[in-house]
Design an enzyme around this catalytic site. Structure first.
Site, mmCIF file in Angstrom:
data_model
loop_
_atom_site.group_PDB
_atom_site.id
_atom_site.type_symbol
_atom_site.label_atom_id
_atom_site.label_comp_id
_atom_site.label_asym_id
_atom_site.label_seq_id
_atom_site.Cartn_x
_atom_site.Cartn_y
_atom_site.Cartn_z
ATOM 1 N N ASN A 13 0.844 -1.187 0.000
ATOM 2 C CA ASN A 13 0.000 0.000 0.000
ATOM 3 C C ASN A 13 0.887 1.248 0.000
ATOM 4 O OD1 ASN A 13 -1.599 2.236 0.978
ATOM 5 N ND2 ASN A 13 -3.156 0.778 1.595
ATOM 6 N N HIS A 16 0.868 6.109 2.196
ATOM 7 C CA HIS A 16 1.592 7.013 3.088
ATOM 8 C C HIS A 16 2.810 7.649 2.450
ATOM 9 C CE1 HIS A 16 -1.273 6.477 6.191
ATOM 10 N NE2 HIS A 16 -1.156 5.160 6.130
ATOM 11 N N HIS A 49 -5.654 3.668 -1.499
ATOM 12 C CA HIS A 49 -6.968 3.993 -0.944
ATOM 13 C C HIS A 49 -7.314 5.430 -1.318
ATOM 14 C CE1 HIS A 49 -9.680 4.055 2.938
ATOM 15 N NE2 HIS A 49 -10.312 4.469 1.847
ATOM 16 N N ARG A 51 -9.550 8.090 -0.614
ATOM 17 C CA ARG A 51 -10.521 8.466 0.409
ATOM 18 C C ARG A 51 -11.425 9.602 -0.076
ATOM 19 N NH1 ARG A 51 -10.230 7.251 5.864
ATOM 20 N NH2 ARG A 51 -8.666 5.692 6.421
ATOM 21 N N ARG A 55 -7.183 12.686 1.495
ATOM 22 C CA ARG A 55 -6.132 13.088 2.424
ATOM 23 C C ARG A 55 -4.741 12.607 2.011
ATOM 24 N NH1 ARG A 55 -7.679 9.821 7.869
ATOM 25 N NH2 ARG A 55 -9.700 10.715 7.311
ATOM 26 N N GLU A 76 -8.597 0.483 -2.987
ATOM 27 C CA GLU A 76 -9.275 0.458 -1.691
ATOM 28 C C GLU A 76 -10.221 1.651 -1.648
ATOM 29 O OE1 GLU A 76 -7.322 0.769 2.499
ATOM 30 O OE2 GLU A 76 -6.978 -1.264 1.767
ATOM 31 N N THR A 107 -8.148 3.120 8.914
ATOM 32 C CA THR A 107 -9.350 2.295 8.959
ATOM 33 C C THR A 107 -9.447 1.597 10.311
ATOM 34 O OG1 THR A 107 -9.146 1.939 6.587
ATOM 35 C CG2 THR A 107 -10.635 0.486 7.783
ATOM 36 N N HIS A 200 -3.535 -4.994 7.892
ATOM 37 C CA HIS A 200 -3.695 -3.887 8.836
ATOM 38 C C HIS A 200 -2.805 -4.108 10.058
ATOM 39 C CE1 HIS A 200 -5.769 -0.089 9.586
ATOM 40 N NE2 HIS A 200 -5.621 -0.366 10.863
#
Length: 258
Positions: A13, A16, A49, A51, A55, A76, A107, A200
């Site tokens: 992922n 970040h 992801h 969102r 963000r 995602e 999440t 996660h």
């Protein structure tokens, strides 16, 4: 007859990387470049992801990932009309539906598949009809998993966050109980014909344990790998993760399928 253990994949992922970029503005560091480096280092797929509040990952990031990656892209997303429309336009390999609140830092739990009702079932159907493999991010709960199978999901991704938090807090009894729930959920989902993923909060040690669960076919890991890359580089972090996962898989004691 020898039972072959299926190989386990690593999805990385890159959210970040975008978080760091957006903290200052501009275009760097580029999450698409990070995704390409992750693939070169051994990632089997990339997760991002998008969102509602944008963000970290931006719409333009998703387009470039879709255009430039040669490995599967896992989109995602929240189970909203806006995100379903974007997914159907972009046509990623897979879409993982997750719960989403604007106030959360990450999440916080599994998707309420039961509470999603017929609306969620229709969204799963629309995505699947669009040629997108649908995954639901769920807690290790038997009723939620059964409902995921009922509405046509191809995959469930088990939320390992609570287990990882119990380990980090030194709450061994709770960690053992949560791991037992994860193992039971993986077995149940597999019996229902679902492909099992997990993710996660995973680090090297917990990923090694999850890789030792025969039913689990993929681990999706982001924050830990991006954080670790500050110290050892993204390639080093991913290679170390692949080594840990290989150790876990090897403990199953059976040959792996190609």
């Amino acid at each position: 007859m020898t039972t072959l253990i299926p190989p386990i994949r690593l999805g990385v992922n890159v959210d970040h990387v975008a978080t760091i970029r957006n903290a200052r503005g501009g275009d760097l560091p580029d999450p698409v470049r990070a995704a390409q480096l992750a693939c070169a280092a051994g990632a089997d797929g990339i997760t991002a992801h998008l969102r509602e509040d944008r963000r970290h990952i931006r719409d333009s990031d998703m387009r470039r990932l879709r255009e430039q990656l040669t490995v599967p892209l896992n989109f995602e997303m929240a189970a909203t009309d806006e995100m379903v429309a974007i997914a159907l336009e972009q046509r990623p390999h897979a879409a993982c539906l997750v719960p989403e609140r604007r106030e959360e830092r990450t999440t916080e739990g599994g998707l309420d598949v039961i509470g999603g009702g017929i609306d969620l079932a229709h969204k799963v159907e629309k995505l699947a009809h669009g040629g997108i493999r649908v995954s639901l991010f769920v807690a290790p709960d038997a009723d939620q998993i059964a409902r995921a199978a009922d509405i046509g999901a191809a995959v469930i991704e088990l939320h390992t966050g609570a287990w990882c938090e119990f380990i980090a807090a030194g709450q061994s009894d709770k960690a053992e109980a949560e791991l037992a729930r994860l193992l039971a959920a993986a077995g149940q989902g597999s019996e229902l014909g679902l492909e099992i993923h997990a993710g996660h909060g995973l680090d090297f040690a917990t990923a090694e344990v999850m890789a030792g669960v025969a039913a689990v076919r993929e681990l999706n890991i982001g924050h830990f790998l991006i954080g670790e890359s500050i110290f050892v580089g993204l390639e080093g972090a991913i290679r170390h993760m692949r080594t840990a996962m290989a150790r876990g898989r090897a403990r199953l004691g059976a040959p792996q399928a190609a």
